[in-house]
Design a protein around this motif. Structure first.
Motif, PDB file in Angstrom:
ATOM      1  N   PRO A  68       0.821  -1.227   0.000  1.00 36.45           N
ATOM      2  CA  PRO A  68       0.000   0.000   0.000  1.00 36.45           C
ATOM      3  C   PRO A  68       0.847   1.265   0.000  1.00 36.45           C
ATOM      4  O   PRO A  68       0.501   2.251  -0.651  1.00 36.45           O
ATOM      5  CB  PRO A  68      -0.818  -0.126   1.294  1.00 36.45           C
ATOM      6  CG  PRO A  68      -0.807  -1.579   1.622  1.00 36.45           C
ATOM      7  CD  PRO A  68       0.520  -2.093   1.150  1.00 36.45           C
ATOM      8  N   PHE A  69       1.975   1.227   0.741  1.00 39.67           N
ATOM      9  CA  PHE A  69       2.814   2.415   0.870  1.00 39.67           C
ATOM     10  C   PHE A  69       3.857   2.415  -0.260  1.00 39.67           C
ATOM     11  O   PHE A  69       5.048   2.234  -0.045  1.00 39.67           O
ATOM     12  CB  PHE A  69       3.494   2.439   2.239  1.00 39.67           C
ATOM     13  CG  PHE A  69       3.933   3.812   2.679  1.00 39.67           C
ATOM     14  CD1 PHE A  69       3.028   4.675   3.264  1.00 39.67           C
ATOM     15  CD2 PHE A  69       5.228   4.238   2.493  1.00 39.67           C
ATOM     16  CE1 PHE A  69       3.419   5.938   3.677  1.00 39.67           C
ATOM     17  CE2 PHE A  69       5.630   5.503   2.898  1.00 39.67           C
ATOM     18  CZ  PHE A  69       4.720   6.360   3.495  1.00 39.67           C
ATOM     19  N   SER A  70       3.380   2.623  -1.466  1.00 43.18           N
ATOM     20  CA  SER A  70       4.248   2.642  -2.635  1.00 43.18           C
ATOM     21  C   SER A  70       3.468   3.248  -3.789  1.00 43.18           C
ATOM     22  O   SER A  70       2.229   3.331  -3.734  1.00 43.18           O
ATOM     23  CB  SER A  70       4.713   1.224  -2.993  1.00 43.18           C
ATOM     24  OG  SER A  70       5.605   1.235  -4.094  1.00 43.18           O
ATOM     25  N   VAL A  71       4.169   3.689  -4.827  1.00 43.73           N
ATOM     26  CA  VAL A  71       3.505   4.209  -6.026  1.00 43.73           C
ATOM     27  C   VAL A  71       4.180   3.626  -7.262  1.00 43.73           C
ATOM     28  O   VAL A  71       5.379   3.309  -7.233  1.00 43.73           O
ATOM     29  CB  VAL A  71       3.540   5.748  -6.094  1.00 43.73           C
ATOM     30  CG1 VAL A  71       2.761   6.353  -4.946  1.00 43.73           C
ATOM     31  CG2 VAL A  71       4.970   6.273  -6.089  1.00 43.73           C
ATOM     32  N   PRO A  72       3.443   3.448  -8.359  1.00 44.67           N
ATOM     33  CA  PRO A  72       4.034   2.874  -9.562  1.00 44.67           C
ATOM     34  C   PRO A  72       5.003   3.828 -10.246  1.00 44.67           C
ATOM     35  O   PRO A  72       5.026   5.027  -9.969  1.00 44.67           O
ATOM     36  CB  PRO A  72       2.826   2.588 -10.451  1.00 44.67           C
ATOM     37  CG  PRO A  72       1.762   3.512  -9.969  1.00 44.67           C
ATOM     38  CD  PRO A  72       1.994   3.673  -8.504  1.00 44.67           C
ATOM     39  N   VAL A  73       5.794   3.252 -11.144  1.00 46.32           N
ATOM     40  CA  VAL A  73       6.797   4.013 -11.900  1.00 46.32           C
ATOM     41  C   VAL A  73       6.455   3.892 -13.383  1.00 46.32           C
ATOM     42  O   VAL A  73       6.078   2.821 -13.863  1.00 46.32           O
ATOM     43  CB  VAL A  73       8.217   3.473 -11.631  1.00 46.32           C
ATOM     44  CG1 VAL A  73       9.250   4.192 -12.496  1.00 46.32           C
ATOM     45  CG2 VAL A  73       8.564   3.631 -10.150  1.00 46.32           C
ATOM     46  N   HIS A  74       6.596   5.000 -14.113  1.00 46.30           N
ATOM     47  CA  HIS A  74       6.243   5.037 -15.529  1.00 46.30           C
ATOM     48  C   HIS A  74       7.435   5.484 -16.379  1.00 46.30           C
ATOM     49  O   HIS A  74       8.329   6.172 -15.889  1.00 46.30           O
ATOM     50  CB  HIS A  74       5.078   5.990 -15.761  1.00 46.30           C
ATOM     51  CG  HIS A  74       3.861   5.663 -14.946  1.00 46.30           C
ATOM     52  ND1 HIS A  74       3.738   6.047 -13.626  1.00 46.30           N
ATOM     53  CD2 HIS A  74       2.732   4.979 -15.257  1.00 46.30           C
ATOM     54  CE1 HIS A  74       2.564   5.626 -13.160  1.00 46.30           C
ATOM     55  NE2 HIS A  74       1.937   4.975 -14.119  1.00 46.30           N
ATOM     56  N   SER A  75       7.411   5.115 -17.636  1.00 50.86           N
ATOM     57  CA  SER A  75       8.474   5.505 -18.551  1.00 50.86           C
ATOM     58  C   SER A  75       8.305   6.960 -18.988  1.00 50.86           C
ATOM     59  O   SER A  75       7.196   7.388 -19.324  1.00 50.86           O
ATOM     60  CB  SER A  75       8.475   4.601 -19.789  1.00 50.86           C
ATOM     61  OG  SER A  75       9.478   5.024 -20.704  1.00 50.86           O
TER      62      SER A  75
END
Length: 425
Positions: free
Chosen positions: A63-70
């Motif tokens: 839950p304590f995380s966010v995705p990474v995008h190109s």
């Protein structure tokens, strides 16, 4: 209302009138899977994959995380280990760009119908605090306590940095739009846009824009450091105190950086996740100080070369501001989500430390009324009980105590080390 203590610094806002310019797409980017507080992501791509702009390339179930995008379109060339300036290791995705900047089919404006859908969209945007801490935005927006006030941090009190100021000058509609979006989605009744007094043009513009909206107050803060620190801006804007061991939400407040709020508004309209950062590039080694919009994953070296920096003459490079920024050990490190400035210097003053003379200057300037000299003493004898009594966990590491110390003692560093001695729940 009495304001908290602080220090007067030379603002050195050399780039305040420098409109943001876009950095050309680099030949290669290296995008770390951890650019925020919390759990690192796992790469979703493998070597040889083709990726597009805005495509999700890293995800985590925590839950304590966010995705990474190109931030680019191109081909994945490697998955490597990346060590950040704090020594933490995570995976990084290296992408060779194709120059096309094709946008991923994943990029679509989110459908926002209620608080739940909004918080989900905020997480999917990859948003984290752009003021430097990198706290996942969707976590901040979903507290257990009832929130009645939204504070937008437009202080930007560190010397040199003008990235947030340019956001306010160049995209004021996005700032106001973001404030209204968050208020509406979270059911917050009142917002306060707090800006330091050394930004009169921004204050004037927003005062005019919010003149007919009694739910948004424009607050002028004294030009003093560390005006933008969370506990300080909350007290100086509302008079509320965030007690030790509690969060701003416990005081009925959410604080968001001005660049974060503007990004969320744009994301709500176009669905493009967080893939770029506006950075102030300055310092006496920089030939053309300016504000640059940079694809995340670009190397510091390329950003500095774009600004005509004398790379061979570099003696000190700081990511962030001179008070709370981190010394850069390798200029080939990548720009990350929390990168708001890059300061490059030909020289720096390495002062010798001497014995404490008990002058009390550190106590006089501490915004939270701590006693850094006593904390220093307790740390050296590892007296944990005394460190607790001295409230060292309240320290924000603003560095004001170190700045005024005539003995050049590294008090803020000691405070950070002292906090590590105290067991956390």
């Amino acid at each position: 209302m009495k304001k908290l203590n602080g220090i007067k610094l030379n603002h050195r806002k050399n780039t305040e009138n420098s409109a943001t310019v876009e950095l050309p797409v680099p030949a290669m980017v290296r995008i770390p899977m951890s650019m925020h507080m919390g759990a690192p992501c796992t790469p979703l791509v493998k070597v040889g994959d083709t990726v597009k702009v805005g495509q999700k390339i890293g995800e985590c179930d925590a839950p304590f995380s966010v995705p990474v995008h190109s931030s680019v379109s191109g081909t994945v060339k490697a998955l490597t280990d990346y060590r950040n300036a704090m020594g933490t290791v995570c995976k990084a995705v290296e992408i060779e760009t194709d120059g096309k900047q094709e946008v991923s089919e994943e990029v679509k404006p989110p459908v926002l119908t209620d608080k739940e859908s909004f918080i989900k969209a905020v997480r999917e945007s990859g948003s984290c605090g752009l003021g430097g801490a990198g706290f996942p935005t969707h976590i901040k927006m979903n507290p257990k306590a009832e929130i009645d006030t939204l504070i937008i941090n437009g202080a930007e009190c560190e010397p040199y940095i003008t990235a947030d100021y340019r956001e306010m000058i160049e995209h004021p509609e996005d700032v106001i739009g973001g404030i209204n979006l968050v208020k509406d989605m979270l059911g917050i009744k009142q917002a306060k846009l707090a800006i330091e007094g050394n930004k009169p043009e921004a204050i004037k513009n927003f005062t005019e824009m919010a003149a007919k909206d009694d739910t948004i107050d424009i607050i002028t803060l004294p030009s003093a450091y560390p005006q933008g620190a969370e506990k300080v801006i909350i007290y100086n804007s509302t008079g509320r105190i965030v007690n030790e061991g509690t969060l701003p939400a416990d005081a009925g407040v959410i604080v968001m950086n001005v660049s974060t709020i503007a990004f969320l508004y744009r994301y709500s309209k176009d669905g493009m996740p967080l893939i770029t950062r506006r950075m102030t590039v300055d310092g006496n080694a920089v030939g053309e100080p300016q504000n640059v919009l940079v694809p995340i994953g670009t190397s510091f070296r390329e950003v500095m070369e774009f600004c005509k920096t004398d790379i061979d003459a570099l003696k000190k490079v700081i990511a962030g501001g001179p008070m709370m920024g981190m010394s850069v050990p390798d200029i080939d490190m990548p720009v990350v989500k929390t990168s708001n400035a890059l300061l490059a210097f030909k020289s720096y003053d390495e002062r010798k430390t001497s014995a404490c003379i008990r002058c009390g200057r550190c106590v006089n300037v501490c915004p939270l009324g701590l006693m850094p000299a006593e904390i220093d003493r307790a740390y050296r004898i590892k007296d944990i009980d005394d460190l607790k009594k001295l409230k060292v966990l309240l320290c924000m590491n603003c560095g004001s105590c170190t700045y005024v110390c005539p003995a050049n003692r590294k008090l803020a560093e000691t405070n950070q080390l002292a906090k590590a001695l105290i067991p956390r729940k």
